[in-house]
Design an enzyme around this catalytic site. Sequence first.
Site, PDB file in Angstrom:
ATOM      1  N   HIS A 134      -7.573 -26.584   3.238  1.00 18.81           N
ATOM      2  CA  HIS A 134      -6.925 -25.210   3.369  1.00 18.81           C
ATOM      3  C   HIS A 134      -7.302 -24.065   2.818  1.00 18.81           C
ATOM      4  O   HIS A 134      -6.864 -23.399   1.940  1.00 18.81           O
ATOM      5  CB  HIS A 134      -5.260 -25.479   2.903  1.00 18.81           C
ATOM      6  CG  HIS A 134      -4.562 -26.307   3.904  1.00 18.81           C
ATOM      7  ND1 HIS A 134      -3.975 -25.752   4.835  1.00 18.81           N
ATOM      8  CD2 HIS A 134      -4.395 -27.635   3.740  1.00 18.81           C
ATOM      9  CE1 HIS A 134      -3.088 -26.641   5.534  1.00 18.81           C
ATOM     10  NE2 HIS A 134      -3.475 -27.807   4.814  1.00 18.81           N
ATOM     11  N   GLU A 160      -6.870 -20.917   3.573  1.00 16.09           N
ATOM     12  CA  GLU A 160      -6.102 -19.868   3.526  1.00 16.09           C
ATOM     13  C   GLU A 160      -5.204 -19.915   2.303  1.00 16.09           C
ATOM     14  O   GLU A 160      -4.885 -18.890   2.028  1.00 16.09           O
ATOM     15  CB  GLU A 160      -5.073 -20.088   4.724  1.00 16.09           C
ATOM     16  CG  GLU A 160      -4.040 -20.752   4.731  1.00 16.09           C
ATOM     17  CD  GLU A 160      -4.329 -22.464   4.900  1.00 16.09           C
ATOM     18  OE1 GLU A 160      -5.642 -22.822   5.198  1.00 16.09           O
ATOM     19  OE2 GLU A 160      -3.548 -23.203   4.815  1.00 16.09           O
ATOM     20  N   CYS A 174      -7.149 -28.124   8.735  1.00 12.62           N
ATOM     21  CA  CYS A 174      -6.290 -29.432   8.470  1.00 12.62           C
ATOM     22  C   CYS A 174      -5.790 -30.052   9.920  1.00 12.62           C
ATOM     23  O   CYS A 174      -6.612 -30.578  10.633  1.00 12.62           O
ATOM     24  CB  CYS A 174      -5.276 -29.098   7.457  1.00 12.62           C
ATOM     25  SG  CYS A 174      -4.514 -30.364   6.562  1.00 12.62           S
TER      26      CYS A 174
END
Length: 261
Positions: free
Chosen positions: A236, A238, A134
Amino acid sequence: FQAEDGIRDVERSRGLGDVYKRQGMSGPRIGLNCDVVTQGGKDRVTVPWVYLDAVQRAGGLPTLLPPVDAEGAVAAYLAGIDGLVLIGGADYDPQLYGQSVHPNTKLVAERRQRFDMRLAKAAAAAGAPTLGICGGIQLLNVALGGALIQHIADAVPEALTHTRSGEAERFHEVTVAGGSRLAGVVGAGPLEVNSSHHQAIGEPAPGLAVAARAPDGVVEAVEGTGETFLLGVQWHPERLADRPEHLALFQALVAAAERRR
Ligand code: MN
């Protein structure tokens, strides 16, 4: 970050203890830059836990790199890690790529920006395996000489909604370019990603190639054209580490870091 706390947290997490035990503490060290938050006039550094969790699930040992101005700090940090994750955050100053500040642009703390630019440039120059996420893909692109779109909604006709409102994830599809390094990790063709950004790559930096786009044309991933593992994604992963194709990005970083160790 205390490594022992990390182990305890991971062992508490459902299904993760076995993964971590199997990997042991011998995984490559993965550095992460930090956000700087100012509250009541006092700065503190923060990193969302999900980044540390994803690095550990992939077999890496998270190592925080707080921003400091000392001259030799970046080189010393890089000497102590095997790979690097550049985390998300607010926006980098558009003056870095020759634009004035758009009303919707919200700048990261100066302390963070100074350090992040030095870190990203030095990591790329040193060939450190790097995953930018990002704000991290935007940092990579600016640090290496590219430009950003400051506010997608103003700059891209018929743009999808790339921002999210509240905590709920917004999703859209991207198309991963065949033959790209990214395709070697997640497969070529359509991939569902989450989206919470209002800026994007405008002009890819020299040495970076577009590896994925959203249906509206917005660049969603870039990668280095050289031998080094250098990958940036606008989404994202994660936060989607329960999905194998998103955890795979961290696994690919850890594998590249392991090879370089
Ligand atoms: Mn998006």
